[in-house]
Design a protein around this motif. Structure first.
Motif, PDB file in Angstrom:
ATOM      1  N   SER A   1      -0.995  -4.776 -10.134  1.00  0.00           N
ATOM      2  CA  SER A   1      -0.815  -6.274 -10.466  1.00  0.00           C
ATOM      3  C   SER A   1       0.603  -6.477 -10.111  1.00  0.00           C
ATOM      4  O   SER A   1       0.772  -7.953 -10.036  1.00  0.00           O
ATOM      5  CB  SER A   1      -1.139  -6.433 -11.766  1.00  0.00           C
ATOM      6  N   ALA A   2       1.648  -5.816 -10.234  1.00  0.00           N
ATOM      7  CA  ALA A   2       3.121  -6.290 -10.276  1.00  0.00           C
ATOM      8  C   ALA A   2       3.625  -5.745  -8.578  1.00  0.00           C
ATOM      9  O   ALA A   2       4.820  -5.902  -8.566  1.00  0.00           O
ATOM     10  CB  ALA A   2       4.016  -5.270 -11.192  1.00  0.00           C
ATOM     11  N   GLN A   3       2.802  -5.870  -7.830  1.00  0.00           N
ATOM     12  CA  GLN A   3       3.285  -5.477  -6.326  1.00  0.00           C
ATOM     13  C   GLN A   3       2.672  -6.617  -5.529  1.00  0.00           C
ATOM     14  O   GLN A   3       1.394  -7.192  -5.576  1.00  0.00           O
ATOM     15  CB  GLN A   3       2.637  -4.143  -5.941  1.00  0.00           C
ATOM     16  N   ASN A   4       3.030  -6.718  -4.035  1.00  0.00           N
ATOM     17  CA  ASN A   4       2.307  -7.385  -3.130  1.00  0.00           C
ATOM     18  C   ASN A   4       1.978  -6.331  -1.912  1.00  0.00           C
ATOM     19  O   ASN A   4       2.588  -5.121  -1.745  1.00  0.00           O
ATOM     20  CB  ASN A   4       3.377  -8.266  -2.460  1.00  0.00           C
ATOM     21  N   LEU A   5       0.980  -6.637  -1.259  1.00  0.00           N
ATOM     22  CA  LEU A   5       0.681  -5.578   0.030  1.00  0.00           C
ATOM     23  C   LEU A   5       1.187  -6.076   1.369  1.00  0.00           C
ATOM     24  O   LEU A   5       1.173  -7.435   1.617  1.00  0.00           O
ATOM     25  CB  LEU A   5      -0.893  -5.746   0.039  1.00  0.00           C
ATOM     26  N   VAL A   6       1.735  -5.238   1.864  1.00  0.00           N
ATOM     27  CA  VAL A   6       2.388  -5.483   3.406  1.00  0.00           C
ATOM     28  C   VAL A   6       1.510  -5.036   4.181  1.00  0.00           C
ATOM     29  O   VAL A   6       1.263  -3.599   4.278  1.00  0.00           O
ATOM     30  CB  VAL A   6       3.823  -4.958   3.145  1.00  0.00           C
ATOM     31  N   VAL A   7       1.065  -5.729   5.377  1.00  0.00           N
ATOM     32  CA  VAL A   7       0.303  -5.378   6.285  1.00  0.00           C
ATOM     33  C   VAL A   7       1.092  -5.444   7.583  1.00  0.00           C
ATOM     34  O   VAL A   7       1.797  -6.248   8.078  1.00  0.00           O
ATOM     35  CB  VAL A   7      -1.023  -6.266   6.445  1.00  0.00           C
ATOM     36  N   TYR A   8       1.251  -4.290   8.240  1.00  0.00           N
ATOM     37  CA  TYR A   8       1.878  -3.893   9.518  1.00  0.00           C
ATOM     38  C   TYR A   8       1.052  -4.253  10.706  1.00  0.00           C
ATOM     39  O   TYR A   8       0.175  -3.494  10.688  1.00  0.00           O
ATOM     40  CB  TYR A   8       2.798  -2.945   9.379  1.00  0.00           C
ATOM     41  N   SER A   9       1.472  -5.110  11.906  1.00  0.00           N
ATOM     42  CA  SER A   9       0.851  -4.847  13.078  1.00  0.00           C
ATOM     43  C   SER A   9       2.018  -5.033  14.106  1.00  0.00           C
ATOM     44  O   SER A   9       2.392  -6.001  14.444  1.00  0.00           O
ATOM     45  CB  SER A   9      -0.108  -6.346  12.964  1.00  0.00           C
ATOM     46  N   GLY A  10       2.005  -3.612  14.915  1.00  0.00           N
ATOM     47  CA  GLY A  10       3.258  -3.652  15.785  1.00  0.00           C
ATOM     48  C   GLY A  10       4.433  -3.857  14.970  1.00  0.00           C
ATOM     49  O   GLY A  10       4.792  -3.272  13.802  1.00  0.00           O
ATOM     50  N   GLU A  11       5.335  -4.795  15.413  1.00  0.00           N
ATOM     51  CA  GLU A  11       6.671  -4.953  14.693  1.00  0.00           C
ATOM     52  C   GLU A  11       6.407  -6.009  13.587  1.00  0.00           C
ATOM     53  O   GLU A  11       7.574  -6.232  12.905  1.00  0.00           O
ATOM     54  CB  GLU A  11       7.657  -5.575  15.840  1.00  0.00           C
ATOM     55  N   ARG A  12       5.373  -6.674  13.524  1.00  0.00           N
ATOM     56  CA  ARG A  12       5.315  -7.955  12.551  1.00  0.00           C
ATOM     57  C   ARG A  12       4.683  -7.351  11.264  1.00  0.00           C
ATOM     58  O   ARG A  12       4.078  -6.408  11.320  1.00  0.00           O
ATOM     59  CB  ARG A  12       4.202  -8.804  13.260  1.00  0.00           C
ATOM     60  N   LYS A  13       4.919  -7.880  10.263  1.00  0.00           N
ATOM     61  CA  LYS A  13       4.303  -7.664   9.055  1.00  0.00           C
ATOM     62  C   LYS A  13       4.090  -8.837   8.077  1.00  0.00           C
ATOM     63  O   LYS A  13       4.778  -9.941   8.349  1.00  0.00           O
ATOM     64  CB  LYS A  13       5.289  -6.797   8.238  1.00  0.00           C
ATOM     65  N   MET A  14       2.874  -9.019   7.477  1.00  0.00           N
ATOM     66  CA  MET A  14       2.436 -10.044   6.559  1.00  0.00           C
ATOM     67  C   MET A  14       2.295  -9.558   5.150  1.00  0.00           C
ATOM     68  O   MET A  14       2.036  -8.414   5.001  1.00  0.00           O
ATOM     69  CB  MET A  14       1.070 -10.225   7.094  1.00  0.00           C
ATOM     70  N   THR A  15       2.757 -10.383   4.225  1.00  0.00           N
ATOM     71  CA  THR A  15       2.804 -10.027   2.923  1.00  0.00           C
ATOM     72  C   THR A  15       1.825 -10.696   2.058  1.00  0.00           C
ATOM     73  O   THR A  15       1.436 -11.997   2.490  1.00  0.00           O
ATOM     74  CB  THR A  15       4.021 -10.517   2.288  1.00  0.00           C
ATOM     75  N   ILE A  16       0.837 -10.068   1.579  1.00  0.00           N
ATOM     76  CA  ILE A  16      -0.247 -10.707   0.968  1.00  0.00           C
ATOM     77  C   ILE A  16      -0.210 -10.341  -0.625  1.00  0.00           C
ATOM     78  O   ILE A  16       0.009  -9.377  -1.224  1.00  0.00           O
ATOM     79  CB  ILE A  16      -1.860 -10.217   1.089  1.00  0.00           C
ATOM     80  N   LYS A  17      -0.142 -11.419  -1.461  1.00  0.00           N
ATOM     81  CA  LYS A  17      -0.017 -11.353  -3.118  1.00  0.00           C
ATOM     82  C   LYS A  17      -1.251 -10.850  -3.584  1.00  0.00           C
ATOM     83  O   LYS A  17      -2.297 -10.707  -3.147  1.00  0.00           O
ATOM     84  CB  LYS A  17       0.301 -12.752  -3.703  1.00  0.00           C
ATOM     85  N   TYR A  18      -0.832 -10.081  -4.960  1.00  0.00           N
ATOM     86  CA  TYR A  18      -2.194  -9.269  -5.704  1.00  0.00           C
ATOM     87  C   TYR A  18      -3.180 -10.118  -5.888  1.00  0.00           C
ATOM     88  O   TYR A  18      -4.540  -9.990  -5.675  1.00  0.00           O
ATOM     89  CB  TYR A  18      -1.504  -8.856  -6.845  1.00  0.00           C
ATOM     90  N   ALA A  19      -2.977 -11.650  -6.308  1.00  0.00           N
ATOM     91  CA  ALA A  19      -3.947 -12.631  -6.626  1.00  0.00           C
ATOM     92  C   ALA A  19      -4.850 -12.857  -5.438  1.00  0.00           C
ATOM     93  O   ALA A  19      -6.028 -13.266  -5.511  1.00  0.00           O
ATOM     94  CB  ALA A  19      -3.377 -13.635  -7.260  1.00  0.00           C
ATOM     95  N   ASP A  20      -4.244 -13.051  -4.260  1.00  0.00           N
ATOM     96  CA  ASP A  20      -5.044 -13.345  -2.767  1.00  0.00           C
ATOM     97  C   ASP A  20      -5.626 -12.374  -2.354  1.00  0.00           C
ATOM     98  O   ASP A  20      -6.364 -12.468  -1.442  1.00  0.00           O
ATOM     99  CB  ASP A  20      -4.017 -13.677  -1.780  1.00  0.00           C
TER     100      ASP A  20
END
Length: 747
Positions: A698-717
C-alpha cells in the motif's frame, strides 16, 4: 607353389596366457614390495638407501673425511649395485641429507640440497658434495665384523650386504614412506632416547605392556617440531594396531600484537602457507588480516608473521580459522607396514616392532661376538706356534736353511699345524729378537682373557642382553636429543563462519541479460545507468546485505546461490555466472533475489502458474543448482518477486495480450517446490503468455515498462484490475499493452 613346413614348437614352454600374466604380475609386485618400496625392520632402510650408505662408506666418505662429489657415490651405486635411474637414486640421497625430512640425517650434504619450502629444489649431483653423518656410524660400524650376510650384486661380479647391522631401531627413528603394489607404508619419525628407553624396558621384561612402553614413546617426533593435538586414545590405537591417523598443528607466539608462526607441521611448506593465507585475504575471506610476511632466516628457520588490521582482532580465533582452512594443521596417516625378519611384509604394533628389532639386534651382536671369538682363537693358535719357534729358534733356523721344503719338516719336528708353520715361515728376521717372546706371551694373556669374556657372553643370555642394553644406552647418550614435537591434546579447529568474516554493509546485486553479475556498495546506485559490455544490457537487480545469499533463477526453474560479498565489484563489468555455476545447456538467467532465509517470494512461469516460497528453500550449495519451479515444456520462468510483510500486498500479473490481473498475495498458496497454482488465466488459444509479475504494498506504486517507456500506477488505482486469482484481468490502456517488465517504487 611349394608348401611351407609345419612349425616346430619342440623345446618351447607353453602355458595359458592367464597363468603367464598372473605369474609375471606377482613377480613384479613382490619385487616392488621387497626390493624397492618397503623398509626392512633390521636397518629401517629401503634397498636404494642401504646401497647409497654402503657405497659412501666404501669410498671413505666418513664424517671426518672431506666431502666428495655426490656424482661419485651415485655413479657407483647405479653402476655396481642398483641398476635404476640416477635421478631417483640421487633423490633418495638428498632425502637422507635433509634435516627437515629426516629426524636423524644419514648424509651430510654440502651445496643446495633443497629447502623446507621446496624440498625438490635441490641442485644436480654434479654440483653437490656429500659425506656420511656421525649417526650413520650406528648403521655401519659393525659391518666388517661378520654381522650380516653378503649377497651377489645384480650381475654377480661383486657382493653387497643384505642388511646393515644397525645399533638402534632406525626404522622408527627416521620413519619411512612408500607405495608398493597393493600395499603402502607410512612410518613417522620418533625420538631416539624415547625409543631406546622402550627397548631397554622390553629387554628387562619381555612382558612389558604397551601402556608402559608409551610412557617413553609418547608419539611421533618430527624434525620440524610443531605439536601433535590428537587424543592419547588415537595415538594408543596407532601403536596397538599399526594403523591410524593423528593431527599435527603449527605453533605460534604473539609478539607486539602480531602472530608469529615458529614451527610448521612435518613436510608443510612455509611458502604454501603464505599462498593459502594470501588467497583468503585477496578473496576477502580474512578481512581482519592486513598482511602476511616471511621473516625466516638462518637463525630462525621458520618465522612467518601475520599482521592483523587492528588490535581489537581476536588473534586466537584467527589462528583457529587458519588451522581449519590451511595446512597449518594436517592429518597424518600411519601404517607400520614393514618387511620382517622372515622376509615377509606385515603391519606391526609398537611392541611387536620393538620385539622383532631386538631379536635382530641380539642376533647381530651374537654374530659379532662369534666372529670375534673365531678371530681370537685363530690368533691364539698362531701365537702358540710362534712361541714354539722362539723357544727352539736355532733349530728352526737350521731347518729353514738346510731343507728344500721346510714347512713339512717343521710340522713334523715340532708337531705344529700348517697354519702355524706358515706363520713361522712368514716371520721377518727383525722379529726374531729376544723381546718378541715377551710380546707374544703378553698378547696371549690378553687374548685368553678376551676369549674367556666372549665365552661367558655367548654362554649367558642375561649377559648378552646387558651388553645390548649398554650399547643402546651409549648410542642414546651420544646421539640422543630432546623431543622437538610437543604432544598437547586440543579440540579440532573450527573455521569462522563466512558471514562473520565480513562486516555487514548494504549492497545491490546487478544481473545483466547475458548473465554477467556484479555487486555495488549501497542501495543508491541506479543499475540502468551503469555501463555494460557491448551487446549486453540491464536485466534485474536486488537490494540487500553483503552477508546474505544472492539467489539466481534460470529459465528452467532452477535456483542457485552465491554469497553477496563474493561477487565482483560493480566498478567493472563483473563476471559471467556460468564461470561459477553450472546451469543446463541453453538456459538463461531470469532474475535475482536477496534477503533472509525466512523472507518469501513469488516464483512463476510464463505459462501462468506459480507459488509463494521461502527464500531459504531456494538456497543450494550445488553448482548445478536446485530444481524448484517446474516449468511446462515450451515455457520459461519469469523474474521472481519478493513478498513484503504487508497484509495488503497484491500480486500484479500481465499477459502478452495487454491485460493485467491484481489479487491479494494471500490467495496464492505457499509451496516448497513444484509447478504451482494458476495465477493468470492465460488463454489456451494462440501464443498468449504471462509476461511479468510484481508484488506491491500500500506504500508503493507499480511501474509498468514497455520498451524504453514506463508508466506509474498508484496503489489505489489498481482496483480497476482486481479480480480473482486465475482470472484474465482487465485490459491495460492503449499503448501499454506490450509489457516487458513490472517494478515497484516508493509512493
Amino acid at each position: 607353389m611349394p608348401t611351407q613346413p609345419p612349425l616346430n614348437f619342440e623345446g618351447v614352454e607353453r602355458q595359458p596366457l592367464r597363468t603367464f600374466t598372473e605369474k609375471a604380475y606377482l613377480d613384479y609386485s613382490m619385487y616392488v614390495i621387497l626390493d624397492r618400496a618397503l623398509p626392512h625392520i633390521g636397518d629401517g632402510l629401503k634397498p636404494v638407501q642401504r646401497r647409497i650408505v654402503y657405497v659412501m662408506s666404501e669410498q671413505g666418505s666418513w664424517q671426518a673425511a672431506k666431502h666428495k662429489k655426490a656424482a661419485r657415490a651415485i655413479g657407483d651405486v647405479i653402476g655396481k649395485y642398483h641398476p635404476h635411474g640416477d635421478s631417483a637414486c640421487y633423490e633418495a640421497m638428498v632425502l637422507m641429507a635433509q634435516p627437515f625430512s629426516y629426524r636423524y640425517p644419514l648424509v651430510d650434504g654440502q651445496g643446495n640440497f633443497g629447502s623446507s619450502d621446496d624440498p625438490k629444489s635441490f641442485a644436480a649431483y654434479r654440483y653437490t658434495e656429500a659425506r656420511l653423518t656421525r649417526y650413520s656410524e650406528l648403521l655401519l660400524s659393525e659391518l666388517g665384523q661378520g654381522t650380516v650376510e653378503w649377497v651377489p650384486n645384480f650381475d654377480g661380479t661383486m657382493e653387497e650386504p643384505r642388511l646393515l647391522p644397525a645399533r638402534v631401531p632406525n626404522i622408527l627413528l627416521n620413519g619411512a614412506t612408500g607405495i608398493a603394489v597393493g600395499m603402502a607404508t607410512d612410518i613417522p619419525p620418533h625420538n631416539l632416547r624415547e625409543v631406546v628407553n622402550a627397548c631397554i624396558k622390553l629387554l628387562e621384561d619381555p612382558d612389558t605392556p604397551l601402556r608402559e612402553l608409551m610412557k617413553d614413546v609418547k608419539g611421533p617426533d618430527f624434525p620440524t617440531g610443531a605439536e601433535i593435538i590428537s587424543p592419547k586414545a588415537d595415538i594408543k590405537q596407532i601403536y596397538e594396531t599399526g594403523n591410524g591417523t593423528f593431527r599435527a598443528r603449527a605453533t605460534y607466539e604473539l609478539e607486539d600484537g602480531e602472530i608469529v608462526i615458529t614451527e610448521l607441521p612435518y613436510q608443510v611448506s612455509g611458502s604454501k602457507i603464505q599462498e593459502q593465507v594470501a588467497a583468503q585475504i585477496t578473496a576477502k575471506k580474512l578481512p581482519m588480516v592486513e598482511n602476511i610476511r616471511d621473516e625466516s632466516d638462518h637463525e630462525h628457520p621458520t618465522r612467518i608473521v601475520i599482521v592483523p588490521k587492528s588490535n581489537r582482532v581476536d588473534l586466537v580465533q584467527v589462528m583457529n580459522h587458519l588451522f581449519a582452512t590451511t595446512d597449518l594443521e594436517r592429518t597424518y596417516r600411519v601404517n607400520l607396514n614393514i618387511i620382517g625378519l622372515d622376509g615377509k611384509p606385515r603391519v606391526m604394533g609398537l611392541k611387536d616392532l620393538l620385539e622383532e628389532w631386538l631379536k635382530y639386534r641380539i642376533d647381530t651382536v651374537t654374530r659379532r661376538l662369534q666372529w670375534r671369538l673365531e678371530k681370537v682363537k685363530s690368533r691364539l693358535h698362531i701365537l702358540e706356534g710362534l712361541l714354539v719357534a722362539f723357544l727352539n729358534l736355532d733349530e728352526v733356523i737350521r731347518i729353514i736353511r738346510r731343507e728344500d721344503e721346510p714347512k713339512p719338516v717343521l710340522m713334523k719336528r715340532f708337531k705344529i699345524t700348517e697354519i702355524q708353520a706358515d706363520a713361522i715361515l712368514d716371520t721377518r728376521l727383525r722379529h726374531l729378537a729376544k723381546l718378541e717372546e715377551m710380546k707374544i706371551r703378553g698378547e696371549q694373556d690378553e687374548l685368553a682373557a678376551e676369549q674367556d669374556r666372549l665365552d661367558k657372553l655367548l654362554g649367558s643370555k642375561a649377559k648378552l642382553k646387558k651388553l645390548v642394553r649398554d650399547e643402546l644406552e651409549a648410542a642414546a647418550k651420544e646421539f640422543g636429543d630432546d623431543r622437538r614435537t610437543k604432544i598437547v591434546e586440543r579440540a579440532a579447529a573450527v573455521a569462522i563462519d563466512e558471514t562473520e568474516l565480513v562486516s555487514t554493509e548494504p549492497t545491490t546485486v546487478i544481473l545483466s541479460e547475458r548473465g554477467w553479475v556484479r555487486a555495488a556498495k549501497g542501495h543508491e546506485i541506479d543499475p540502468t545507468s551503469i555501463s555494460y559490455k557491448t551487446g549486453d544490457a540491464f536485466l534485474a537487480a536486488a537490494r540487500g546485505k553483503n552477508t546474505q545469499q544472492a539467489v539466481f533463477l534460470d529459465s528452467t526453474g532452477r535456483t542457485y546461490t552465491l554469497i553477496a560479498h563474493s561477487l565482483p565489484s560493480a566498478r567493472g563489468n563483473g563476471e559471467p555466472l556460468s564461470g561459477r555455476l553450472d546451469p543446463p545447456e541453453g538456459a538463461t538467467f531470469s532474475g535475482v533475489l536477496i534477503g533472509e532465509a525466512e523472507e518469501k517470494c513469488v516464483l512463476a512461469s510464463d505459462a501462468g502458474y506459480g507459488f509463494v516460497v521461502n527464500l531459504g528453500e531456494l538456497h543450494s550449495r550445488n553448482k548445478a543448482g536446485k530444481a524448484v519451479l517446474k516449468v511446462p515444456e515450451g515455457s520459461k520462468s519469469l523474474a521472481p518477486a519478493l513478498v513484503p510483510a504487508d497484509e495488503k500486498a497484491l500480486i500484479c500479473a500481465t499477459s502478452s495480450e495487454g491485460k493485467m490481473l491484481v489479487f491479494p498475495v494471500k490467495d496464492l498458496p505457499e509451496l516448497p517446490k513444484g509447478k504451482g497454482n494458476k495465477i493468470f488465466g492465460v488463454s489456451g488459444k494462440g501464443d498468449e503468455t504471462m509476461t511479468a509479475i510484481a508484488v506491491i504494498t500500500s506504500a508503493q506504486n507499480l511501474v509498468v515498462y514497455s520498451g524504453e517507456r514506463k508508466m506509474t500506477i498508484k496503489y489505489a488505482d489498481l482496483k480497476e484490475y482486481k479480480g480473482e486469482r486465475a482470472q484474465r484481468g482487465a485490459v491495460l490502456p492503449r499503448g501499454w499493452r506490450k509489457v516487458d517488465k513490472l517494478d515497484v517504487e516508493p509512493a
